[in-house]
Motif scaffolding. Sequence first.
Motif, PDB file in Angstrom:
ATOM      1  N   ARG A  11       0.820  -1.179   0.075  1.00 57.63           N
ATOM      2  CA  ARG A  11      -0.019   0.129  -0.063  1.00 57.63           C
ATOM      3  C   ARG A  11       0.913   1.319   0.098  1.00 57.63           C
ATOM      4  O   ARG A  11       1.957   1.461   0.668  1.00 57.63           O
ATOM      5  N   THR A  12       0.453   2.289  -0.637  1.00 62.98           N
ATOM      6  CA  THR A  12       0.713   3.787  -0.574  1.00 62.98           C
ATOM      7  C   THR A  12       0.296   4.295   0.861  1.00 62.98           C
ATOM      8  O   THR A  12      -0.836   4.241   1.078  1.00 62.98           O
ATOM      9  N   ASN A  13       1.017   5.220   1.342  1.00 60.97           N
ATOM     10  CA  ASN A  13       0.823   5.996   2.519  1.00 60.97           C
ATOM     11  C   ASN A  13       0.503   7.348   2.008  1.00 60.97           C
ATOM     12  O   ASN A  13       1.150   8.165   1.127  1.00 60.97           O
ATOM     13  N   ARG A  39      -1.282  11.475   3.036  1.00 63.99           N
ATOM     14  CA  ARG A  39      -1.713  12.250   3.951  1.00 63.99           C
ATOM     15  C   ARG A  39      -2.208  13.371   3.397  1.00 63.99           C
ATOM     16  O   ARG A  39      -1.518  13.796   2.429  1.00 63.99           O
ATOM     17  N   THR A  89      -4.883  10.679   7.355  1.00 63.70           N
ATOM     18  CA  THR A  89      -3.645   9.893   6.853  1.00 63.70           C
ATOM     19  C   THR A  89      -4.619   8.647   6.607  1.00 63.70           C
ATOM     20  O   THR A  89      -5.446   8.122   7.498  1.00 63.70           O
ATOM     21  N   GLN A  95      -3.790   4.466   4.339  1.00 59.07           N
ATOM     22  CA  GLN A  95      -3.107   3.768   3.447  1.00 59.07           C
ATOM     23  C   GLN A  95      -4.058   3.204   2.295  1.00 59.07           C
ATOM     24  O   GLN A  95      -5.269   3.101   2.518  1.00 59.07           O
ATOM     25  N   SER A 148       1.898  11.813  -0.621  1.00 59.75           N
ATOM     26  CA  SER A 148       2.122  10.141  -0.714  1.00 59.75           C
ATOM     27  C   SER A 148       3.449   9.897  -0.852  1.00 59.75           C
ATOM     28  O   SER A 148       4.322  10.388  -1.157  1.00 59.75           O
ATOM     29  N   PRO A 194       5.368   2.550  -0.793  1.00 59.49           N
ATOM     30  CA  PRO A 194       5.648   1.576   0.349  1.00 59.49           C
ATOM     31  C   PRO A 194       7.233   1.409   0.262  1.00 59.49           C
ATOM     32  O   PRO A 194       7.987   1.268  -0.819  1.00 59.49           O
ATOM     33  N   ASP A 215       7.622  -2.079   4.545  1.00 57.52           N
ATOM     34  CA  ASP A 215       6.319  -2.329   4.522  1.00 57.52           C
ATOM     35  C   ASP A 215       6.261  -3.427   3.502  1.00 57.52           C
ATOM     36  O   ASP A 215       5.164  -4.554   3.826  1.00 57.52           O
TER      37      ASP A 215
END
Length: 297
Positions: free
Chosen positions: A221-223, A225, A252, A254, A277, A280, A284
Amino acid sequence: MAVLEIRNLVKRYGNFTALDGIDLEVKQGEVYGFIGPNGAGKTTTIRVVLGILRADAGEVRIFGKDAWRHAVELHKRIAYVPGDVNLWPNLTGGEVIDLFVRLRGKSSAARRDELVRRFDLDTSKKCGTYSKGNRQKVALVAAFASDADLYILDEPTSGLDPLMERVFQECIAEVKAAGKSVLLSSHILSEVERLCDRVSIIRQGKIIETGTLEDLRHLTRTNVRVQTSRPIEGLRELKGVHNVVETERGVTFQVDTDELGSVISHVSRFGILDLQSAPPTLEDLFMHHYKNAGGEL
């Protein structure tokens, strides 16, 4: 051209299968990361590659030659650093370095002295007085001072402080620039991410993923905010969204990489003021595999 080829490698200890069909290939000029928790099979694989252990099945070839039958000849072109270095306690660090370098046959006194200075190593002291970090430095200086074609490094920075880890990373970049190959086994995922061209993840004696970090990043997954002018409605219900947390600075969460486009499209309807963004990380990816498999680290 492949410098190291491992095909369907199997190693058993009685009824326990330590390696179960390992496949791995290191190309010329490549830094290859080999990661997994303790007991996954990393060190066993390396010992077979070095000709210390004999495989029960499969094939290991280095520079096109069988790693078991030609071990003595091949070691002249290999530099090896283990994660826990044991040295002769009554020899000085300098004497041990010179011994290791002479065994490989090709070296440079100037390069040796430069590495001793960079690693801040007092080579006049007896090895029996060295800390773990200084023993690692002896092995690293000996390895990088020799003109090897393949560097096999098994947790090589264990015991080093952050400054010396940086020197180690510089040395890896230098041997790579010279067209040498490196197999780097490490539990320091940030180190592998920074240095390696490709990575293999090993779990319970099996390779479960291999590729560049870009190849592997689709697996997790991409983080994200984001701060918007209006509260985002329905975010938690969107496909592929996980771990939504509202903060004073926005939200925030994922998102599964293949759903990122549709999620950002939905969020944009609420007036994006700030969006950050991050892809990962290797950590991760690693945790993703072990959690999915119910594995323990």
